[in-house]
Design a protein around this motif. Structure first.
Motif, mmCIF file in Angstrom:
data_model
loop_
_atom_site.group_PDB
_atom_site.id
_atom_site.type_symbol
_atom_site.label_atom_id
_atom_site.label_comp_id
_atom_site.label_asym_id
_atom_site.label_seq_id
_atom_site.Cartn_x
_atom_site.Cartn_y
_atom_site.Cartn_z
ATOM 1 N N VAL A 143 3.595 0.929 11.282
ATOM 2 C CA VAL A 143 3.736 -0.159 10.749
ATOM 3 C C VAL A 143 5.402 -0.454 10.653
ATOM 4 O O VAL A 143 6.189 0.483 10.023
ATOM 5 N N GLU A 144 6.056 -1.397 11.443
ATOM 6 C CA GLU A 144 7.309 -1.489 11.480
ATOM 7 C C GLU A 144 7.747 -2.734 11.245
ATOM 8 O O GLU A 144 6.925 -3.882 11.182
ATOM 9 N N VAL A 145 9.086 -2.941 10.698
ATOM 10 C CA VAL A 145 9.711 -4.542 10.708
ATOM 11 C C VAL A 145 10.520 -4.622 11.869
ATOM 12 O O VAL A 145 11.494 -3.810 11.934
ATOM 13 N N ASN A 146 10.360 -5.576 12.721
ATOM 14 C CA ASN A 146 11.135 -5.894 13.749
ATOM 15 C C ASN A 146 12.637 -6.813 13.279
ATOM 16 O O ASN A 146 12.933 -6.844 12.214
ATOM 17 N N GLU A 147 13.391 -6.623 14.325
ATOM 18 C CA GLU A 147 14.610 -7.501 13.965
ATOM 19 C C GLU A 147 14.832 -8.973 13.487
ATOM 20 O O GLU A 147 15.681 -9.224 12.872
ATOM 21 N N LEU A 148 13.441 -9.581 13.475
ATOM 22 C CA LEU A 148 13.281 -10.814 12.884
ATOM 23 C C LEU A 148 12.770 -10.797 11.569
ATOM 24 O O LEU A 148 12.436 -11.689 11.013
ATOM 25 N N GLY A 149 12.527 -9.620 11.276
ATOM 26 C CA GLY A 149 11.893 -9.496 9.888
ATOM 27 C C GLY A 149 10.357 -9.490 9.842
ATOM 28 O O GLY A 149 9.798 -9.418 8.694
ATOM 29 N N GLU A 150 9.773 -9.338 10.951
ATOM 30 C CA GLU A 150 8.308 -9.648 11.000
ATOM 31 C C GLU A 150 7.852 -8.230 10.864
ATOM 32 O O GLU A 150 8.073 -7.336 11.687
ATOM 33 N N VAL A 151 6.547 -7.964 10.526
ATOM 34 C CA VAL A 151 5.723 -6.903 10.060
ATOM 35 C C VAL A 151 5.057 -6.653 11.590
ATOM 36 O O VAL A 151 4.480 -7.484 11.976
ATOM 37 N N ALA B 55 -7.169 -1.081 -0.727
ATOM 38 C CA ALA B 55 -6.141 -1.623 -1.707
ATOM 39 C C ALA B 55 -5.952 -0.961 -2.769
ATOM 40 O O ALA B 55 -7.024 -0.327 -3.388
ATOM 41 N N LYS B 56 -4.921 -1.036 -3.587
ATOM 42 C CA LYS B 56 -4.513 -0.185 -4.778
ATOM 43 C C LYS B 56 -5.550 -0.977 -5.961
ATOM 44 O O LYS B 56 -5.793 -0.117 -6.498
ATOM 45 N N GLU B 57 -5.675 -2.084 -5.984
ATOM 46 C CA GLU B 57 -6.617 -2.761 -6.860
ATOM 47 C C GLU B 57 -7.600 -3.419 -5.958
ATOM 48 O O GLU B 57 -7.378 -4.298 -5.227
ATOM 49 N N ALA B 58 -8.993 -2.991 -6.141
ATOM 50 C CA ALA B 58 -9.966 -3.422 -5.591
ATOM 51 C C ALA B 58 -10.127 -4.884 -5.488
ATOM 52 O O ALA B 58 -10.293 -5.312 -6.656
ATOM 53 N N PRO B 59 -10.259 -5.671 -4.594
ATOM 54 C CA PRO B 59 -10.639 -7.083 -4.673
ATOM 55 C C PRO B 59 -12.324 -7.177 -5.412
ATOM 56 O O PRO B 59 -12.930 -6.286 -4.979
ATOM 57 N N ALA B 60 -12.140 -8.260 -6.090
ATOM 58 C CA ALA B 60 -13.816 -8.681 -6.627
ATOM 59 C C ALA B 60 -14.605 -9.039 -5.572
ATOM 60 O O ALA B 60 -15.739 -8.679 -5.766
ATOM 61 N N LEU B 61 -14.321 -9.622 -4.547
ATOM 62 C CA LEU B 61 -15.394 -9.625 -3.496
ATOM 63 C C LEU B 61 -14.610 -9.655 -1.912
ATOM 64 O O LEU B 61 -13.389 -10.152 -1.919
ATOM 65 N N ILE B 62 -15.410 -9.325 -1.072
ATOM 66 C CA ILE B 62 -14.826 -9.094 0.333
ATOM 67 C C ILE B 62 -16.017 -9.997 1.263
ATOM 68 O O ILE B 62 -17.134 -9.446 1.082
ATOM 69 N N GLY B 63 -15.569 -11.088 1.953
ATOM 70 C CA GLY B 63 -16.502 -11.525 2.724
ATOM 71 C C GLY B 63 -16.068 -11.011 4.213
ATOM 72 O O GLY B 63 -14.975 -10.976 4.485
ATOM 73 N N PHE B 64 -16.978 -10.777 4.972
ATOM 74 C CA PHE B 64 -16.917 -10.159 6.281
ATOM 75 C C PHE B 64 -17.975 -10.793 7.198
ATOM 76 O O PHE B 64 -19.159 -10.419 7.049
ATOM 77 N N GLU B 65 -17.497 -11.419 8.161
ATOM 78 C CA GLU B 65 -18.472 -12.355 8.929
ATOM 79 C C GLU B 65 -18.608 -11.377 10.213
ATOM 80 O O GLU B 65 -17.691 -11.075 11.070
ATOM 81 N N MET C 3 0.939 -1.204 0.149
ATOM 82 C CA MET C 3 -0.051 0.004 -0.122
ATOM 83 C C MET C 3 0.870 1.435 -0.089
ATOM 84 O O MET C 3 1.795 1.468 0.628
ATOM 85 N N ASP C 4 0.596 2.282 -0.916
ATOM 86 C CA ASP C 4 1.446 3.342 -0.860
ATOM 87 C C ASP C 4 1.089 4.442 0.165
ATOM 88 O O ASP C 4 0.072 4.161 0.739
ATOM 89 N N LEU C 5 1.870 5.387 0.050
ATOM 90 C CA LEU C 5 1.618 6.426 1.182
ATOM 91 C C LEU C 5 0.251 6.987 1.195
ATOM 92 O O LEU C 5 -0.378 7.087 2.301
ATOM 93 N N PRO C 6 -0.441 7.522 -0.085
ATOM 94 C CA PRO C 6 -1.718 8.203 0.191
ATOM 95 C C PRO C 6 -2.768 6.917 0.398
ATOM 96 O O PRO C 6 -3.932 7.603 0.966
ATOM 97 N N GLN C 7 -2.576 5.654 0.047
ATOM 98 C CA GLN C 7 -3.563 4.710 0.325
ATOM 99 C C GLN C 7 -3.502 4.641 1.604
ATOM 100 O O GLN C 7 -4.580 4.366 2.572
ATOM 101 N N PHE C 8 -2.219 4.461 2.457
ATOM 102 C CA PHE C 8 -2.117 4.340 3.832
ATOM 103 C C PHE C 8 -2.720 5.547 4.609
ATOM 104 O O PHE C 8 -3.471 5.130 5.565
ATOM 105 N N GLN C 9 -2.422 6.756 4.455
ATOM 106 C CA GLN C 9 -3.133 7.751 4.755
ATOM 107 C C GLN C 9 -4.640 7.763 4.814
ATOM 108 O O GLN C 9 -5.179 8.223 5.613
ATOM 109 N N ALA C 10 -5.157 7.394 3.607
ATOM 110 C CA ALA C 10 -6.755 7.319 3.420
ATOM 111 C C ALA C 10 -7.175 6.221 4.628
ATOM 112 O O ALA C 10 -7.992 6.410 5.289
#
Length: 174
Positions: free
Chosen positions: A25-33, A65-75, A1-8
């Protein structure tokens, strides 16, 4: 996600959860987000956030998302969410659906959410003879709406019932 999308997404989070100052959002020393939300300037790791906050954040991330998904399921978007925030979630869903980029399928046991969604977007699921029946809410015909029911019955002066009240009363159960 680029900066304008993140800010939105960050702005949307602050709209629904006004106590949140921002998202880190940061990446730690183990490479985990690592995801953190800031409240009053204090970063809170995702592992201590409520289920409702994480649900809202997930939904908003998908809408950004930069490219909108075709379908989102939300329970059950209402789970873990304060009832006053459900209206904001409904508005978000209606706005996103109006863009016609993504189809949203939302399941709910909420008695509030159906009152906030247009009737033509509602479907009733129920078991009939051991099988799941899916019908548009409008297929219930003229008696699906409380004012139609009242007009067909004797004038008892009962107030109009919301969809949520009718769900609780059991109008749509088999």
């Amino acid at each position: 996600m680029d900066l304008p999308q993140f800010q939105a997404v960050e702005r949307a989070v602050r709209t629904i959860l006004p106590n949140i100052d921002g998202i880190d959002v940061e990446v730690n020393e183990l490479g985990e987000v690592e995801l953190k939300l800031r409240e009053a300037g204090i970063p809170m790791p995702a592992r201590v956030l409520s289920e409702g906050t994480l649900r809202i954040l997930g939904l908003l991330a998908l809408t950004g998302a930069k490219e909108a998904p075709a379908l989102i399921g939300f329970e059950e978007p209402e789970n873990g969410v304060h009832p006053r925030r459900i209206q904001l979630i409904a508005e978000l869903l209606k706005t996103r659906a109006a863009l016609k980029e993504t189809q949203y399928i939302v399941t709910t046991h909420s008695t509030l959410l159906p009152d906030l969604i247009p009737d033509e977007s509602l479907y009733v699921f129920r078991k009939v003879a051991g099988e799941t029946e899916i019908r548009p809410f409008q297929a219930w015909g003229p008696l699906a709406k409380q004012q139609e029911i009242e007009a067909s019955l004797d004038d008892r002066g009962e107030p109009e019932l919301l969809v949520s009240e009718r769900i609780l009363r059991g109008d749509f159960d088999a």
